[in-house]
Write an enzyme that holds these catalytic residues in place. Sequence first.
Site, mmCIF file in Angstrom:
data_model
loop_
_atom_site.group_PDB
_atom_site.id
_atom_site.type_symbol
_atom_site.label_atom_id
_atom_site.label_comp_id
_atom_site.label_asym_id
_atom_site.label_seq_id
_atom_site.Cartn_x
_atom_site.Cartn_y
_atom_site.Cartn_z
ATOM 1 N N HIS A 164 0.831 -1.210 0.000
ATOM 2 C CA HIS A 164 0.000 0.000 0.000
ATOM 3 C C HIS A 164 0.868 1.264 0.000
ATOM 4 C CE1 HIS A 164 -3.204 2.730 1.204
ATOM 5 N NE2 HIS A 164 -4.061 1.762 1.387
ATOM 6 N N GLU A 270 -0.966 1.052 -5.287
ATOM 7 C CA GLU A 270 -0.845 -0.120 -4.433
ATOM 8 C C GLU A 270 -0.887 -1.394 -5.275
ATOM 9 O OE1 GLU A 270 -4.284 0.386 -1.874
ATOM 10 O OE2 GLU A 270 -4.068 2.547 -1.973
#
Length: 294
Positions: A164, A270
Amino acid sequence: AQVTISHGNARVTAALPTGESVVVLLHGATVISWKDASGDEKLWLSEAAHLDGSKAVRGGIPLVFPVFGAGSNGEKTKDLPQHGFARNARWEFLGKSTSEGDSANVVKLDFGLSSESLADEYQKAWPYRFGLLYSVTLTRESLTTTIVITNDGDEPFEFQTLLHTYFRVKDISQVSIDGFDGAPYIDQLANRAAKTHAGAITFDGELDSIYTPAGGPKQEVTLSEGGRRRVRLVRDNLEDVVVWNPHVAKAAGMADFAPKDGWRNMVCIEAGSVRGWQRLDKGDAFEGAQTIHL
Ligand code: BG6
């Protein structure tokens, strides 16, 4: 000159003799800083991020496992926290390695987490035996993060995982992201509607979508600002890419998001496997990675 490592109780810092550096918190094995030789920070980290282990870190590179978002795998994921427990668990630093013959220009840090070292509440919520090995490799021009997931138990399990990354940008309105032309995506802001993207991604409001680049996991993703290419993201075995910017209202609603106009200076790109579920049978392993090139 040599690579320097400092390993405190809470974090590991590594620096190349030329000045590039990376900082990884043991909480979540979260990369919280990556700087180039001139000291320029590449990642965005909220000024209100909790770095004491009390909460997942808002910024850097939190690691999502074994579920993305609130989970959609029925009974199996219903008790897991948002984005899973890996970003909320304390990892073990397993050591560093340098590459033979090139020891001043690359350093690799290894971190581990296994079901046995997991807090009871998470073991209950996800009663499988697994091992996670997370490696962070710093070179003069890139950062690679690699996750290896093994099934150490007898039961098969299903998981999602994602790296992320919060990229630091100067001005989100000048950002464009390439690599998504023709990509099917799920618009998380429109009831998870299935759509197809055309052209580059630019920002004029909140964006939260799961793309599956048409060129497959080898399709490069590039982040440009003001027409200048800033970074190039290369994935390995991770077919999906989530792009997220919270804009004004979502940022206002996150207590650990600061400054409140910080959404102008960040974008999450991400890399992961989150659209479906990866199944791992007894004894099997999954490996996925991203390399971010400057
Ligand atoms: C993104 C999701 O990956 O993470 C968003 O697509 C979510 O929907 C964001 O808001 C942040 O999640 P969290 O749990 O760190 O607040």
